[in-house]
Motif scaffolding. Structure first.
Motif, PDB file in Angstrom:
ATOM      1  N   VAL A   6      57.699  -3.156 126.032  1.00  0.00           N
ATOM      2  CA  VAL A   6      57.721  -4.473 126.082  1.00  0.00           C
ATOM      3  C   VAL A   6      57.158  -5.273 124.842  1.00  0.00           C
ATOM      4  O   VAL A   6      56.289  -4.725 124.200  1.00  0.00           O
ATOM      5  CB  VAL A   6      57.139  -5.197 127.319  1.00  0.00           C
ATOM      6  CG1 VAL A   6      55.617  -4.670 127.469  1.00  0.00           C
ATOM      7  CG2 VAL A   6      57.306  -6.616 127.232  1.00  0.00           C
ATOM      8  N   THR A   7      57.784  -6.080 124.140  1.00  0.00           N
ATOM      9  CA  THR A   7      57.570  -6.571 122.885  1.00  0.00           C
ATOM     10  C   THR A   7      57.215  -7.992 122.986  1.00  0.00           C
ATOM     11  O   THR A   7      58.206  -8.738 123.693  1.00  0.00           O
ATOM     12  CB  THR A   7      58.757  -6.514 121.862  1.00  0.00           C
ATOM     13  OG1 THR A   7      58.951  -4.966 121.651  1.00  0.00           O
ATOM     14  CG2 THR A   7      58.202  -6.740 120.410  1.00  0.00           C
ATOM     15  N   ILE A   9      56.833 -11.591 120.897  1.00  0.00           N
ATOM     16  CA  ILE A   9      56.977 -12.316 119.615  1.00  0.00           C
ATOM     17  C   ILE A   9      56.414 -13.590 119.448  1.00  0.00           C
ATOM     18  O   ILE A   9      56.674 -14.493 120.450  1.00  0.00           O
ATOM     19  CB  ILE A   9      58.512 -12.534 119.341  1.00  0.00           C
ATOM     20  CG1 ILE A   9      59.471 -11.207 119.812  1.00  0.00           C
ATOM     21  CG2 ILE A   9      58.697 -12.717 117.910  1.00  0.00           C
ATOM     22  CD1 ILE A   9      61.038 -11.257 119.342  1.00  0.00           C
ATOM     23  N   VAL A  90      67.343 -10.320 115.719  1.00  0.00           N
ATOM     24  CA  VAL A  90      66.970  -9.668 116.987  1.00  0.00           C
ATOM     25  C   VAL A  90      68.834  -9.343 117.302  1.00  0.00           C
ATOM     26  O   VAL A  90      69.753 -10.184 116.939  1.00  0.00           O
ATOM     27  CB  VAL A  90      66.491 -10.418 117.924  1.00  0.00           C
ATOM     28  CG1 VAL A  90      65.084 -10.686 117.596  1.00  0.00           C
ATOM     29  CG2 VAL A  90      67.236 -11.744 118.132  1.00  0.00           C
ATOM     30  N   PHE A  92      70.299  -9.254 121.109  1.00  0.00           N
ATOM     31  CA  PHE A  92      70.015  -9.056 122.571  1.00  0.00           C
ATOM     32  C   PHE A  92      71.447  -8.696 123.071  1.00  0.00           C
ATOM     33  O   PHE A  92      71.365  -8.696 124.461  1.00  0.00           O
ATOM     34  CB  PHE A  92      69.470 -10.124 122.989  1.00  0.00           C
ATOM     35  CG  PHE A  92      68.009 -10.551 122.454  1.00  0.00           C
ATOM     36  CD1 PHE A  92      67.053  -9.518 122.108  1.00  0.00           C
ATOM     37  CD2 PHE A  92      67.597 -11.760 122.571  1.00  0.00           C
ATOM     38  CE1 PHE A  92      66.045  -9.904 121.518  1.00  0.00           C
ATOM     39  CE2 PHE A  92      66.398 -12.394 122.247  1.00  0.00           C
ATOM     40  CZ  PHE A  92      65.371 -11.179 121.697  1.00  0.00           C
ATOM     41  N   ARG A  95      71.040  -3.262 126.008  1.00  0.00           N
ATOM     42  CA  ARG A  95      69.854  -2.723 126.016  1.00  0.00           C
ATOM     43  C   ARG A  95      69.777  -1.187 125.716  1.00  0.00           C
ATOM     44  O   ARG A  95      70.832  -0.534 126.041  1.00  0.00           O
ATOM     45  CB  ARG A  95      69.279  -2.988 127.630  1.00  0.00           C
ATOM     46  CG  ARG A  95      68.844  -4.281 127.777  1.00  0.00           C
ATOM     47  CD  ARG A  95      67.554  -4.265 128.957  1.00  0.00           C
ATOM     48  NE  ARG A  95      68.081  -3.565 130.036  1.00  0.00           N
ATOM     49  CZ  ARG A  95      68.612  -4.065 131.229  1.00  0.00           C
ATOM     50  NH1 ARG A  95      69.033  -5.268 131.134  1.00  0.00           N
ATOM     51  NH2 ARG A  95      69.055  -3.650 132.141  1.00  0.00           N
ATOM     52  N   LEU A  99      65.226  -5.208 117.558  1.00  0.00           N
ATOM     53  CA  LEU A  99      64.465  -6.351 116.776  1.00  0.00           C
ATOM     54  C   LEU A  99      64.275  -5.590 115.068  1.00  0.00           C
ATOM     55  O   LEU A  99      64.071  -4.581 115.013  1.00  0.00           O
ATOM     56  CB  LEU A  99      63.266  -6.504 117.305  1.00  0.00           C
ATOM     57  CG  LEU A  99      62.861  -6.534 118.688  1.00  0.00           C
ATOM     58  CD1 LEU A  99      61.327  -6.752 119.162  1.00  0.00           C
ATOM     59  CD2 LEU A  99      63.536  -7.893 119.143  1.00  0.00           C
ATOM     60  N   THR A 112      63.378  -2.009 122.103  1.00  0.00           N
ATOM     61  CA  THR A 112      62.478  -2.421 123.215  1.00  0.00           C
ATOM     62  C   THR A 112      63.404  -2.775 124.597  1.00  0.00           C
ATOM     63  O   THR A 112      64.375  -3.231 124.376  1.00  0.00           O
ATOM     64  CB  THR A 112      61.757  -3.650 122.872  1.00  0.00           C
ATOM     65  OG1 THR A 112      60.885  -3.977 123.781  1.00  0.00           O
ATOM     66  CG2 THR A 112      62.561  -5.076 122.566  1.00  0.00           C
ATOM     67  N   VAL A 115      61.517  -8.405 126.331  1.00  0.00           N
ATOM     68  CA  VAL A 115      61.108  -8.987 125.147  1.00  0.00           C
ATOM     69  C   VAL A 115      60.334 -10.323 125.915  1.00  0.00           C
ATOM     70  O   VAL A 115      61.022 -11.008 126.838  1.00  0.00           O
ATOM     71  CB  VAL A 115      62.111  -9.562 124.318  1.00  0.00           C
ATOM     72  CG1 VAL A 115      61.496 -10.495 123.006  1.00  0.00           C
ATOM     73  CG2 VAL A 115      62.791  -8.363 123.579  1.00  0.00           C
ATOM     74  N   ILE A 117      59.520 -13.974 124.374  1.00  0.00           N
ATOM     75  CA  ILE A 117      59.645 -14.890 123.148  1.00  0.00           C
ATOM     76  C   ILE A 117      58.442 -16.219 123.295  1.00  0.00           C
ATOM     77  O   ILE A 117      58.525 -16.694 124.314  1.00  0.00           O
ATOM     78  CB  ILE A 117      61.000 -15.692 123.158  1.00  0.00           C
ATOM     79  CG1 ILE A 117      62.053 -14.356 122.916  1.00  0.00           C
ATOM     80  CG2 ILE A 117      60.824 -16.470 122.001  1.00  0.00           C
ATOM     81  CD1 ILE A 117      63.507 -15.143 123.070  1.00  0.00           C
ATOM     82  N   VAL A 283      64.804 -10.891 128.836  1.00  0.00           N
ATOM     83  CA  VAL A 283      64.289 -11.453 127.806  1.00  0.00           C
ATOM     84  C   VAL A 283      63.822 -12.825 128.581  1.00  0.00           C
ATOM     85  O   VAL A 283      64.256 -13.517 129.110  1.00  0.00           O
ATOM     86  CB  VAL A 283      65.354 -11.904 126.969  1.00  0.00           C
ATOM     87  CG1 VAL A 283      64.559 -12.820 125.622  1.00  0.00           C
ATOM     88  CG2 VAL A 283      65.969 -10.706 126.115  1.00  0.00           C
TER      89      VAL A 283
END
Ligand code: FAD
Ligand code: NAP
Length: 319
Positions: A6-7, A9, A90, A92, A95, A99, A112, A115, A117, A283
């Motif tokens: 998991v990222t 941002i 990015v 999206f 999957r 990024l 990832t 995400v 945001i 996301v």
């Protein structure tokens, strides 16, 4: 190739709250905190102010930068990996999501599974002569945040804007200032009818229609006046004010996500009501980037928590 479960941002209260929850849930979050992304230092908007007096848990207030340093420390303590880079591209569409960090757009993407945001927003400025000099020395973009400070008590103040935010801020400031001018560039308010009535009926408030601002003036230390012009009569005069508040709208930091997640007509990310879910499963969005109404540190933190819990659930159920 770098792959994160998991990222996150962003790096304001929403991002760090999400990080704390995700790290404690052993989701190994990786945060891209930005390198002066959107013109704001890592840590977000609170790094641009002095004392925060409305974040619960700090009865004597806390310096904005200190609060953000402590949130960062808490994120790291539970195992968040923080990378001081800005995400500039990015994808999206499928999957795992892809990024790219700034300066590495030609390289292999970071991938990832989910995400969050949390890139925030920034208040629009007018760019008036004198604005830089007196920013935070009388000029602010947040009456709720700064209105109660002593330099504004029992002093004439001005708010620029004609929308709901401007009306709300002007009404709020009547609690502190001796008088509040609402400076509106057109001959009508854009705000909702109820807000218009409230400002029109408030004795401490004077609405100056057809008026534009020309220059912020001061004594070298603090703001003392605003030069204004009536666009119909062309008359120019100095309005003596100790406080000037911009309420001319915010810009959400969503340029990077254009075309990737649903945004509204003003660029804010659309989340499903009562959730942090965006139009793309996996996301999530939290904080000011999806909130044009409340825009507070505590509401950002609250939605950061929601995004983390939803991301955790998404990742657990897609394993
Ligand atoms: P932000 O704080 O906006 O932070 C977002 C971060 O993400 C920024 O650091 C940015 O650099 C980073 N970022 C953006 N794009 C990228 C990218 N592409 N890649 C990586 N990183 C990125 N609220 C209160 O509750 N109380 C107050 O007293 C108060 N005072 C304020 C005073 C001022 C002067 C201002 C401007 C705001 C104030 N606020 C206050 C509002 C509060 O700061 C915001 O509501 C809150 O910070 C929003 O948090 P956020 O997590 O959504 O993002
Ligand atoms: P907004 O509705 O976009 O209003 C911005 C105001 O600033 C407008 O009056 C605009 O003038 C003026 N303006 C913009 N640029 C300017 C400039 N360069 N010089 C002078 N004036 C300028 O923004 P907002 O008030 O922040 O509201 C955003 C959204 O949040 C709206 O949907 C609003 O209803 C909502 N909101 C709701 C509440 C509430 O319900 N309590 C409170 C706050 C916000 P023009 O009219 O001439 O364009």
């Amino acid at each position: 190739m770098v792959h994160n479960k998991v990222t996150i941002i962003g790096s304001g209260p929403a991002a760090h709250t999400a990080a704390i929850y995700l790290a404690r849930a052993e989701m190994k979050p990786v945060m891209y905190e930005g390198m002066l992304a959107n013109g704001v230092a890592a840590g977000g908007q609170l790094t641009t102010t002095t004392d925060i007096e409305n974040f619960p848990g700090f009865p004597l207030g806390i310096n904005g930068s200190t609060l953000m340093e402590q949130m960062r420390e808490q994120s790291v303590r539970f195992g968040t990996e923080i990378i001081t880079e800005t995400i500039s591209k990015v994808d999206f569409s499928s999957r795992p999501f892809k990024l790219w960090a700034e300066w590495a757009e030609d390289e292999e993407p970071i991938t990832t599974d989910a995400v969050v945001i949390a890139t925030g927003a920034s208040a629009k400025r007018l760019g008036l002569p004198g604005e830089e000099e007196y920013w935070q020395q009388g000029i602010s973009a947040c009456a709720v945040c700064d209105g109660a400070v002593p330099i504004f008590r029992n002093k004439p103040l001005a708010v620029i804007g004609g929308g709901d935010s401007a009306c709300e801020e002007a009404l709020f400031l009547t609690k502190y200032g001796s008088k509040v001018y609402l400076i509106v560039r057109k001959d009508f308010l854009r705000a909702s009818t109820i807000m218009q009535k409230r400002v029109e009926n408030n004795e401490k408030l004077e609405i100056l229609y057809d008026t534009v601002s020309l220059e912020a003036k001061g004594n070298g230390k603090l703001l003392t006046a605003l030069s204004i012009q009536n666009v119909k009569t062309k008359e120019v005069k100095d309005l003596e004010v100790s406080g000037l508040f911009y309420a001319i709208g915010h810009t959400p930091a969503t340029q990077v996500f254009a075309g990737q997640v649903e945004t509204d007509e003003t660029g804010y990310i659309v989340t499903k009501p009562g959730t942090a879910s965006t139009s793309v499963p996996g996301v999530f969005a939290a904080g000011d980037v999806q909130d044009k109404t409340y825009r507070q540190a505590i509401t950002s933190a609250g939605t950061g928590c929601m995004a983390a819990l939803e991301a955790e659930h998404f990742l657990s159920s897609s394993e």
